[in-house]
Scaffold this motif. Structure first.
Motif, PDB file in Angstrom:
ATOM      1  N   VAL A 145       0.856  -1.178   0.000  1.00  0.00           N
ATOM      2  CA  VAL A 145       0.000   0.000   0.000  1.00  0.00           C
ATOM      3  C   VAL A 145       0.893   1.230   0.000  1.00  0.00           C
ATOM      4  O   VAL A 145       1.964   1.242   0.605  1.00  0.00           O
ATOM      5  N   ASP A 146       0.447   2.265  -0.700  1.00  0.00           N
ATOM      6  CA  ASP A 146       1.218   3.501  -0.792  1.00  0.00           C
ATOM      7  C   ASP A 146       0.251   4.629  -1.144  1.00  0.00           C
ATOM      8  O   ASP A 146      -0.719   4.419  -1.879  1.00  0.00           O
ATOM      9  N   ASP A 147       0.521   5.818  -0.607  1.00  0.00           N
ATOM     10  CA  ASP A 147      -0.367   6.955  -0.835  1.00  0.00           C
ATOM     11  C   ASP A 147      -0.028   7.726  -2.105  1.00  0.00           C
ATOM     12  O   ASP A 147      -0.697   8.727  -2.401  1.00  0.00           O
ATOM     13  N   ASP A 148       0.969   7.300  -2.845  1.00  0.00           N
ATOM     14  CA  ASP A 148       1.321   7.948  -4.105  1.00  0.00           C
ATOM     15  C   ASP A 148       0.402   7.413  -5.204  1.00  0.00           C
ATOM     16  O   ASP A 148       0.468   6.227  -5.555  1.00  0.00           O
ATOM     17  N   PRO A 149      -0.482   8.263  -5.759  1.00  0.00           N
ATOM     18  CA  PRO A 149      -1.413   7.779  -6.794  1.00  0.00           C
ATOM     19  C   PRO A 149      -0.696   7.183  -8.004  1.00  0.00           C
ATOM     20  O   PRO A 149      -1.230   6.295  -8.673  1.00  0.00           O
ATOM     21  N   GLY A 150       0.509   7.658  -8.296  1.00  0.00           N
ATOM     22  CA  GLY A 150       1.238   7.157  -9.454  1.00  0.00           C
ATOM     23  C   GLY A 150       1.695   5.711  -9.313  1.00  0.00           C
ATOM     24  O   GLY A 150       2.096   5.093 -10.300  1.00  0.00           O
ATOM     25  N   LYS A 151       1.654   5.178  -8.093  1.00  0.00           N
ATOM     26  CA  LYS A 151       2.105   3.802  -7.875  1.00  0.00           C
ATOM     27  C   LYS A 151       0.962   2.788  -7.870  1.00  0.00           C
ATOM     28  O   LYS A 151       1.213   1.580  -7.758  1.00  0.00           O
ATOM     29  N   ARG A 189      -1.613   0.105  -8.809  1.00  0.00           N
ATOM     30  CA  ARG A 189      -1.658  -1.001  -9.775  1.00  0.00           C
ATOM     31  C   ARG A 189      -0.291  -1.347 -10.374  1.00  0.00           C
ATOM     32  O   ARG A 189      -0.208  -2.103 -11.327  1.00  0.00           O
ATOM     33  N   MET A 190       0.772  -0.752  -9.820  1.00  0.00           N
ATOM     34  CA  MET A 190       2.106  -1.134 -10.252  1.00  0.00           C
ATOM     35  C   MET A 190       2.561  -2.354  -9.459  1.00  0.00           C
ATOM     36  O   MET A 190       1.963  -2.715  -8.442  1.00  0.00           O
ATOM     37  N   ARG A 191       3.638  -2.985  -9.924  1.00  0.00           N
ATOM     38  CA  ARG A 191       4.177  -4.170  -9.251  1.00  0.00           C
ATOM     39  C   ARG A 191       5.640  -3.941  -8.902  1.00  0.00           C
ATOM     40  O   ARG A 191       6.368  -3.295  -9.653  1.00  0.00           O
ATOM     41  N   MET A 192       6.033  -4.507  -7.788  1.00  0.00           N
ATOM     42  CA  MET A 192       7.424  -4.446  -7.354  1.00  0.00           C
ATOM     43  C   MET A 192       7.857  -5.865  -7.006  1.00  0.00           C
ATOM     44  O   MET A 192       7.305  -6.485  -6.090  1.00  0.00           O
ATOM     45  N   HIS A 193       8.817  -6.398  -7.757  1.00  0.00           N
ATOM     46  CA  HIS A 193       9.244  -7.792  -7.595  1.00  0.00           C
ATOM     47  C   HIS A 193       8.040  -8.734  -7.637  1.00  0.00           C
ATOM     48  O   HIS A 193       7.967  -9.712  -6.892  1.00  0.00           O
ATOM     49  N   GLY A 194       7.082  -8.399  -8.497  1.00  0.00           N
ATOM     50  CA  GLY A 194       5.910  -9.253  -8.668  1.00  0.00           C
ATOM     51  C   GLY A 194       4.801  -9.026  -7.670  1.00  0.00           C
ATOM     52  O   GLY A 194       3.745  -9.651  -7.773  1.00  0.00           O
ATOM     53  N   VAL A 195       4.991  -8.135  -6.714  1.00  0.00           N
ATOM     54  CA  VAL A 195       3.975  -7.879  -5.685  1.00  0.00           C
ATOM     55  C   VAL A 195       3.235  -6.598  -6.055  1.00  0.00           C
ATOM     56  O   VAL A 195       3.863  -5.546  -6.234  1.00  0.00           O
ATOM     57  N   PRO A 196       1.895  -6.618  -6.166  1.00  0.00           N
ATOM     58  CA  PRO A 196       1.153  -5.443  -6.631  1.00  0.00           C
ATOM     59  C   PRO A 196       0.903  -4.425  -5.521  1.00  0.00           C
ATOM     60  O   PRO A 196       0.842  -4.761  -4.336  1.00  0.00           O
ATOM     61  N   VAL A 197       0.761  -3.168  -5.934  1.00  0.00           N
ATOM     62  CA  VAL A 197       0.281  -2.118  -5.028  1.00  0.00           C
ATOM     63  C   VAL A 197      -1.242  -2.173  -5.068  1.00  0.00           C
ATOM     64  O   VAL A 197      -1.845  -1.954  -6.120  1.00  0.00           O
ATOM     65  N   ILE A 198      -1.859  -2.456  -3.920  1.00  0.00           N
ATOM     66  CA  ILE A 198      -3.292  -2.767  -3.910  1.00  0.00           C
ATOM     67  C   ILE A 198      -4.137  -1.731  -3.185  1.00  0.00           C
ATOM     68  O   ILE A 198      -5.352  -1.919  -3.054  1.00  0.00           O
ATOM     69  N   GLY A 199      -3.528  -0.637  -2.721  1.00  0.00           N
ATOM     70  CA  GLY A 199      -4.345   0.359  -2.038  1.00  0.00           C
ATOM     71  C   GLY A 199      -3.500   1.424  -1.377  1.00  0.00           C
ATOM     72  O   GLY A 199      -2.279   1.508  -1.576  1.00  0.00           O
ATOM     73  N   THR A 200      -4.164   2.251  -0.560  1.00  0.00           N
ATOM     74  CA  THR A 200      -3.506   3.319   0.186  1.00  0.00           C
ATOM     75  C   THR A 200      -3.526   2.994   1.673  1.00  0.00           C
ATOM     76  O   THR A 200      -4.189   2.039   2.106  1.00  0.00           O
ATOM     77  N   THR A 201      -2.827   3.797   2.449  1.00  0.00           N
ATOM     78  CA  THR A 201      -2.791   3.543   3.895  1.00  0.00           C
ATOM     79  C   THR A 201      -4.171   3.692   4.529  1.00  0.00           C
ATOM     80  O   THR A 201      -4.463   3.058   5.543  1.00  0.00           O
ATOM     81  N   ALA A 202      -5.035   4.542   3.942  1.00  0.00           N
ATOM     82  CA  ALA A 202      -6.387   4.694   4.477  1.00  0.00           C
ATOM     83  C   ALA A 202      -7.200   3.417   4.330  1.00  0.00           C
ATOM     84  O   ALA A 202      -8.193   3.207   5.049  1.00  0.00           O
ATOM     85  N   GLU A 203      -6.803   2.540   3.405  1.00  0.00           N
ATOM     86  CA  GLU A 203      -7.544   1.299   3.159  1.00  0.00           C
ATOM     87  C   GLU A 203      -7.006   0.117   3.955  1.00  0.00           C
ATOM     88  O   GLU A 203      -7.461  -1.013   3.753  1.00  0.00           O
ATOM     89  N   ILE A 204      -6.031   0.355   4.819  1.00  0.00           N
ATOM     90  CA  ILE A 204      -5.431  -0.756   5.587  1.00  0.00           C
ATOM     91  C   ILE A 204      -6.472  -1.552   6.360  1.00  0.00           C
ATOM     92  O   ILE A 204      -6.465  -2.797   6.306  1.00  0.00           O
ATOM     93  N   PRO A 205      -7.403  -0.915   7.109  1.00  0.00           N
ATOM     94  CA  PRO A 205      -8.391  -1.732   7.848  1.00  0.00           C
ATOM     95  C   PRO A 205      -9.195  -2.653   6.941  1.00  0.00           C
ATOM     96  O   PRO A 205      -9.415  -3.828   7.275  1.00  0.00           O
ATOM     97  N   GLN A 206      -9.644  -2.129   5.787  1.00  0.00           N
ATOM     98  CA  GLN A 206     -10.424  -2.956   4.876  1.00  0.00           C
ATOM     99  C   GLN A 206      -9.576  -4.060   4.261  1.00  0.00           C
ATOM    100  O   GLN A 206     -10.042  -5.205   4.117  1.00  0.00           O
ATOM    101  N   LEU A 207      -8.331  -3.753   3.906  1.00  0.00           N
ATOM    102  CA  LEU A 207      -7.458  -4.775   3.316  1.00  0.00           C
ATOM    103  C   LEU A 207      -7.161  -5.883   4.313  1.00  0.00           C
ATOM    104  O   LEU A 207      -7.067  -7.058   3.935  1.00  0.00           O
ATOM    105  N   ILE A 208      -6.998  -5.537   5.576  1.00  0.00           N
ATOM    106  CA  ILE A 208      -6.760  -6.557   6.608  1.00  0.00           C
ATOM    107  C   ILE A 208      -7.926  -7.529   6.654  1.00  0.00           C
ATOM    108  O   ILE A 208      -7.734  -8.746   6.732  1.00  0.00           O
TER     109      ILE A 208
END
Length: 629
Positions: A178-184, A186-205
């Motif tokens: 998760v990252d708050d930078d909109p430009g990141k 749906r990007m992937r890092m070493h195959g792991v996707p960016v799936i949301g922002t820090t505000a979405e942490i409770p829902q993602l958990i």
């Protein structure tokens, strides 16, 4: 047996592999040039020039160290070296062909094709070895490890994911970042996707079945840390943090190692942008004296001063054992530096004279002080002797022996002091800024004022931790009591900066302490970070304010004003110091009171010099005055 042979004969095997791949790539370049059918007329050219290419390639690869690297750790630097080596060897081949008159019939495009193929072949082999080593062909630990959410998609997260790829001992399955930078998004890092922002942490958990959260933002501010940690505590999910760069450099953590989130992280503040040029100019190649050098602030001062490469570092303290261990650490970190431990009492004028005469320090950081508020209420004579008269003694020696700079470490408790400790530090400020002989000296006297530091000896956090370890309730003086907090390294960094700015000469500097923190919230967060519930698993008991304590501390009084400096975290306090005809008799009176051991006279003396003092110190002073009459 096979791994041993591979390691033992690793270099000959690498050279042999290159001897095999160089002709193959070169042959394939000829084949591509002629559509995989090399004409009979061109065949002799291939065989005649092959020895030149092999020699040029081997010489270049050897010169650029390509036979020495560990392919399992190959990176961008290795790729750059490979490009340089292949380009150099291709240029050498071209030169050899020219010198031997073989360039005329040579198909020029083969040089380009061979250059490209060599990069693909030799780079591909190296990265293939790394990929196999890091098991990139196996799905991301899909069958084992805790489902983990990584907060942050920057450099720290990249290093962390790369480490997890290599190290099988880490039982982790990264579900996403998760990252708050909109430009990141749906990007992937070493195959792991960016799936949301820090505000979405409770829902993602909840939605992703997260079992662990790893915070890969080592420079996160206090508010960011609280926003990330709170949903983890609410959902009863494990959470850890990537160590900061300072922890890695200090050896307190290893790359890829995670540690639990600590209360200091929740009290963290914005990263300080240090301007060290002025500090280094002041200290490099000089003799520096740190008094109280075995204490929390003094020892950190010694560490950071040592990094400025002074010619000699004199560390003075009267506590022998802590000084010994501080010296062991300094000597290990700076084995070539002239570091001198001095066991001495700052109130011993003869001893101070001998120390200054021997070492003649250019810069003095005066951190020696008694600081425990309730303890000094019952030991007013010693508080005055050490904090006030001791400061006068050290300051006079600094002026007498020509120190260029003297920096007093002061406290927010010197503002509207309600305690003996705070009042003695306020008088110490008056001494270094207003004592007549000091003002006439060539020494630059200044003071630096700040609040509580996290983790210092006797501060609230170590006390809370000792109580929790003993299974006892946490004690808080009052539900509304607040304090300013700063980490020890940050406080010392700002002290060093305040010591260097020209506009602070002869003045008090005030460090920006941020917002005050409620102590009861500190206790509650510490309990939660330990996996327990406040008031249920660990009681919190309110004991009432201790002698000399205030409900809220201040950084300046209504009689003072502040002006900004070039550094955003440091301001100059404009205060009215007492006139010499008031200060000198007052110090004489305090000296006489200490000589006879009269606590009442000490109270009268400090209250007279600090008329802005408040209850309960003022009441104690009035009682002492009434008793004297």
């Amino acid at each position: 047996m096979l791994p041993y042979v591979l390691v033992r004969f690793r270099r000959p095997l690498i050279v042999g592999l290159h001897l095999l791949l160089i002709p193959l790539a070169y042959r394939f370049a000829f084949g591509l040039r002629f559509d995989l059918h090399v004409p009979d007329a061109v065949e002799p050219i291939f065989w005649a020039t092959l020895p030149y290419l092999v020699g040029a390639r081997l010489a270049s690869f050897l010169a650029f160290g390509l036979f020495q690297g560990w392919w399992r750790h190959v990176g961008m630097r290795d790729l750059i070296d490979l490009v340089r080596a292949v380009t150099t060897s291709s240029a050498l081949l071209l030169g050899l062909l020219f010198l031997t008159d073989q360039l005329a019939g040579f198909p020029r495009s083969v040089l380009v094709l061979d250059w490209v193929l060599a990069l693909l072949v030799f780079g591909g082999v190296r990265f293939l070895v790394r990929a196999v080593r890091e098991r990139h062909f196996i799905p991301w630990r899909a069958q084992r490890g805790k489902r983990t959410l990584i907060v942050g998609a920057g450099n720290a997260a990249e290093r962390l994911l790369r480490h997890f790829h290599r190290d099988e001992s880490d039982q982790i399955y990264p579900v996403g970042l998760v990252d708050d930078d909109p430009g990141k998004m749906r990007m992937r890092m070493h195959g792991v996707p960016v799936i949301g922002t820090t505000a979405e942490i409770p829902q993602l958990i909840r939605d992703r079945g997260i079992e662990r959260v790893v915070i890969a933002i080592p420079s996160a501010t206090r508010d960011e840390m609280r926003r990330i940690v709170q949903p983890c505590m609410d959902a009863d999910v494990d959470f850890q943090i990537v160590p900061s760069m300072r922890e890695l450099l200090d050896g307190r953590a290893r790359l890829g190692e995670l540690r639990p989130v600590q209360i200091e992280d929740l009290l963290g503040r914005d990263t300080v942008a240090l301007e060290l040029d002025g500090v280094r100019e002041d200290l490099e190649g000089r003799v520096v004296l740190v008094t109280g050098g075995a204490g929390s602030i003094g020892s950190e001062l010694a560490r950071q001063v040592a990094a400025m490469e002074p010619r000699r570092l004199v560390v003075l303290d009267q506590a022998e054992s802590p000084l010994y261990f501080a010296m062991l650490e300094l000597v290990r970190a700076h084995p070539r530096m002239d570091i001198v431990p001095v066991v001495a009492d700052i109130t011993n004028e003869g001893r101070m004279e001998s120390v200054f005469a021997e070492h003649r320090p250019d810069c003095v950081f005066h951190a020696a002080a008694y600081k425990h508020v309730p303890l000094m209420e019952d030991n007013a004579v010693e508080a005055v002797r050490n904090n006030t008269l001791g400061t006068l003694c050290v300051a006079q020696m600094a002026a007498r022996f020509g120190a260029a700079k003297f920096v007093l470490i002061s406290t927010d408790k010197a503002v509207h002091p309600s305690s003996v400790m705070g009042a003695t530090k306020r008088v110490a400020e008056q001494v270094v800024l207003g004592w007549p002989s000091l003002r006439r000296a060539g020494t630059d006297f200044r003071a630096v004022r700040f609040g509580n530091v996290l983790g210092s000896d006797g501060s609230v956090l170590p006390l809370f931790r000792r109580l929790m370890d003993a299974g006892q309730p946490l004690t808080v003086t009052h539900p509304d009591v607040t304090r300013y907090f700063m980490t020890i390294p940050e406080a010392v960094q700002l002290v060093l900066q305040a010591s260097a700015i020209p506009e602070a000469a002869g003045r008090i500097c005030m460090l920006d302490m941020g917002e005050p923190v409620r102590i009861v919230e500190l206790a509650e967060n510490l309990i939660r970070l330990s996996g327990l519930e406040p008031y249920r698993d660990v009681p919190i008991v309110f004991t009432g304010l201790r002698p000399g304590e205030k409900l809220h501390e201040e950084l300046m009084s209504e009689h003072e004003a502040t002006i900004p400096t070039a550094l955003a975290k440091i301001r100059i306090v404009q205060s009215n110091e007492p006139a010499p005809d008031t200060l000198m008799p007052g110090l004489d009176r305090l000296g006489a009171a200490v000589e006879v051991g009269s606590a009442e006279d000490c109270l009268l003396g400090i209250c007279a010099l600090v008329p802005e003092c408040v209850a309960p110190l003022r009441e104690r002073g009035l009682e002492a005055a009434a008793a004297a009459r």
